[in-house]
Scaffold this active site. Structure first.
Site, short mmCIF file in Angstrom:
data_model
loop_
_atom_site.label_atom_id
_atom_site.label_comp_id
_atom_site.label_asym_id
_atom_site.label_seq_id
_atom_site.Cartn_x
_atom_site.Cartn_y
_atom_site.Cartn_z
N TRP A 1 45.26 35.23 44.19
CA TRP A 1 46.02 33.99 44.29
C TRP A 1 45.97 33.14 43.04
O TRP A 1 46.76 32.20 42.90
CB TRP A 1 45.48 33.16 45.46
CG TRP A 1 43.98 33.05 45.48
CD1 TRP A 1 43.12 33.76 46.25
CD2 TRP A 1 43.15 32.20 44.65
NE1 TRP A 1 41.81 33.42 45.97
CE2 TRP A 1 41.82 32.46 44.99
CE3 TRP A 1 43.43 31.25 43.67
CZ2 TRP A 1 40.74 31.80 44.38
CZ3 TRP A 1 42.36 30.59 43.05
CH2 TRP A 1 41.04 30.87 43.41
N HIS B 1 49.97 40.71 48.38
CA HIS B 1 49.43 39.56 47.67
C HIS B 1 48.34 38.90 48.52
O HIS B 1 48.15 39.22 49.69
CB HIS B 1 50.54 38.57 47.36
CG HIS B 1 50.41 37.91 46.03
ND1 HIS B 1 49.19 37.49 45.53
CD2 HIS B 1 51.33 37.58 45.08
CE1 HIS B 1 49.37 36.94 44.35
NE2 HIS B 1 50.65 36.99 44.04
N GLY C 1 41.14 41.34 41.46
CA GLY C 1 40.46 40.59 42.51
C GLY C 1 38.96 40.67 42.38
O GLY C 1 38.42 40.89 41.29
N SER C 2 38.29 40.51 43.49
CA SER C 2 36.83 40.46 43.52
C SER C 2 36.23 41.85 43.37
O SER C 2 36.90 42.88 43.58
CB SER C 2 36.35 39.84 44.83
OG SER C 2 36.64 40.72 45.92
N GLU D 1 41.10 45.25 37.72
CA GLU D 1 40.72 44.10 36.91
C GLU D 1 39.97 43.16 37.84
O GLU D 1 40.56 42.52 38.70
CB GLU D 1 41.97 43.44 36.31
CG GLU D 1 41.64 42.43 35.21
CD GLU D 1 41.51 41.01 35.71
OE1 GLU D 1 40.35 40.57 35.89
OE2 GLU D 1 42.53 40.36 35.92
N LEU D 2 38.64 43.11 37.65
CA LEU D 2 37.78 42.41 38.60
C LEU D 2 37.25 41.11 37.98
O LEU D 2 37.92 40.51 37.16
CB LEU D 2 36.68 43.35 39.06
CG LEU D 2 37.18 44.71 39.59
CD1 LEU D 2 36.01 45.59 40.00
CD2 LEU D 2 38.17 44.54 40.73
N CYS E 1 39.61 34.66 35.83
CA CYS E 1 38.63 35.70 35.52
C CYS E 1 38.20 35.64 34.07
O CYS E 1 37.07 35.98 33.74
CB CYS E 1 39.21 37.08 35.84
SG CYS E 1 39.55 37.35 37.60
N GLU F 1 29.46 35.31 38.96
CA GLU F 1 30.65 34.64 38.45
C GLU F 1 30.77 33.28 39.14
O GLU F 1 30.55 33.17 40.34
CB GLU F 1 31.90 35.47 38.72
CG GLU F 1 33.18 34.81 38.21
CD GLU F 1 34.41 35.66 38.40
OE1 GLU F 1 35.38 35.48 37.65
OE2 GLU F 1 34.41 36.51 39.32
#
Length: 472
Positions: A134, A159, A210-211, A232-233, A266, A363
């Site tokens: 998001w 999404h 995302g996570s 892509e975390l 991120c 994070e």
């Protein structure tokens, strides 16, 4: 989590959506697959480029409307949201202009392989599932959609459940731009539906931003199905400042790098590692500028930092900060959720952080800056690499030898010297370690979901590949 637009500035549920049924999911997959079988052969790069440019035109023309929608759904400031819409247009234009060249056949030395001709040809894989977050409701998805469509793939977007209007808009604008029906579809489904979609034999690959847990789940399913993925975390990007840097410029950029997108990026700088000779001066200036930021209504042009996108996200960073302070960290500013409606958390600076604190190991997805003192470049790099993540990094120094050390030794997918980490269509984007694998954007991104097919063509007089004895 319900599929709904909930205004994070007020907590008000604006609109709810009914998830797609199993039958609707199956129909969407079938539609995508049938479209791919035709689309990959019946369309040229020139046609796709025309549609991509038309999509960019629409994004630019509708930028104000689109910005208001993104701000409503996840709380980013209007100025940031409009910039995102315009960046999406730039992404479509980049691939419209460059896709054909980026996917051109790559010739090999035919003589060395005993061929009349030999080359690599890039061909689309098929239906690609995109699971997107998001925090950049359109740009994250466009980073996949623009190259995938230009390569001849088709996409299905799942999404995040709190940005359904953004998700539906993207599919709509791509279709209005001219891409045939079925080339790009949005499915409003919960996360539990991802496995079913990815295991469908008509779905060729997946990309996820995302996570870490979400990435692990998708990677496990894709691995079981032997399907390629790009992940892509998370990131816990270092921002290193050495004595030779322009201190004022470094501080100004550091503040922007931390609070961009309300701190929910991120690649936002999260850990500020400063040489001891300038540490106190840097921190004092940084705190002063963080205190000066205006927190409030994201639709107000004067606002610098809006709300966190979700209540749970606000509560998580509050806990990370509270636990650190309870364990001995020092709070220099901020540190408490704002009273009143909405999920606001102020720009926060924490010092005296130790390795046993969540601020050190996790994070932090909000406007919280962690400060670290480094005695020299060796310690700065050691602290920078003391994380399970490796997405982006920033290093500020005017010493050429130090610049090279950072480039060589920081464990990250990206190193920005005397700047802040930003994604550009022209540059590959991705991470290492637990920040994921594979790359988005530029040539690497468009080839990520292509079959790099080796082509060997012998002369009409010889059917012997390699011209004699062969070893596989």
């Amino acid at each position: 989590m319900p599929i709904a637009t909930i205004n994070p500035a007020t907590g008000e549920t604006v609109k709810t959506f009914t998830p797609a049924s199993d039958a609707e999911v199956d129909a969407a997959i079938a539609r995508a697959y049938e479209r791919f079988l035709d689309y990959r052969h019946s369309t040229t790069f020139a046609q796709r480029a025309q549609w991509a440019n038309a999509t960019a035109d629409l994004l630019e023309a509708e930028a104000d409307e689109v910005a208001a929608m993104m701000t409503l759904e996840m709380g980013k400031t209007l100025k940031s949201a409009k910039a995102e819409a315009l960046k999406c247009a730039k992404g479509f234009r980049y691939y419209a202009q460059n896709a054909e060249q980026l996917l051109a056949d790559e010739p090999a030395d035919a003589g060395k392989v005993g061929a009349a001709r030999a080359y690599i040809r890039y061909q689309p894989l098929g239906v690609v599932l995109a699971v997107m977050p998001w925090n950049f409701p359109l740009w994250q998805a466009v980073r996949f959609a623009a190259p995938a469509l230009m390569a001849g793939n088709v996409g299905i977007l799942k999404h995040a459940s709190n940005v359904p209007q953004s998700a539906l808009y993207l599919a709509d604008v791509i279709t209005r731009g001219g891409f045939p029906e079925g080339c790009f579809q949005t499915l409003l489904v919960p996360s539990s539906a991802v496995e079913r979609i990815l295991r469908d034999p008509r779905v060729a690959a997946a990309t996820l931003t995302g996570s870490e847990p979400a990435g692990q789940s998708v990677a496990a399913i894709a691995g079981d199905e032997i399907k390629p993925t790009v992940l892509e975390l998370g990131g816990s990007d270092p921002f290193i400042v050495m004595p030779s840097a322009d201190l004022d410029e470094a501080v100004k950029t550091a503040v922007t790098a931390r609070v961009q997108n309300n701190g929910q990026s991120c690649i936002a700088a999260k850990r500020f590692i400063v040489h001891t000779d300038i540490y106190d001066a840097f921190v004092d200036k940084f705190v002063e500028q963080m205190k000066a930021l205006k927190v409030g209504d994201p639709t107000d042009p004067a606002t610098d930092v809006g709300p966190l996108a979700t209540e749970s996200g606000r509560d998580e960073i509050a806990k990370q900060v509270d636990d650190a302070v309870a364990a001995g960290a020092t709070l220099r500013c901020g540190g408490k959720p704002l009273d009143g409606p909405g999920w606001f958390y102020p720009p926060t600076v924490v010092t005296d952080i130790t390795k046993d604190m969540a601020l050190y190991t996790e994070e932090v997805f909000g406007p919280v800056a962690s400060m670290y003192r480094a005695a020299d470049i060796d310690e700065a790099i050691e602290i920078a690499n003391a994380t399970t993540f490796g997405l982006g990094s920033n290093a500020w120094t005017n010493d050429a030898a130090e610049q090279q050390r950072f480039i060589d030794d920081i464990e990250a997918g990206q190193v920005f010297i005397n700047g802040m980490t930003v994604s550009y269509p022209e540059l590959g984007f991705g991470g290492v370690k637990r920040s994921g694998y594979g790359r988005e954007l530029a040539g690497l991104g468009i080839r990520a979901f292509c079959n790099a097919k080796t082509v060997w063509i012998g002369s009409s007089k010889s059917g012997d590949a390699g011209g004699g004895s062969k070893v596989e």
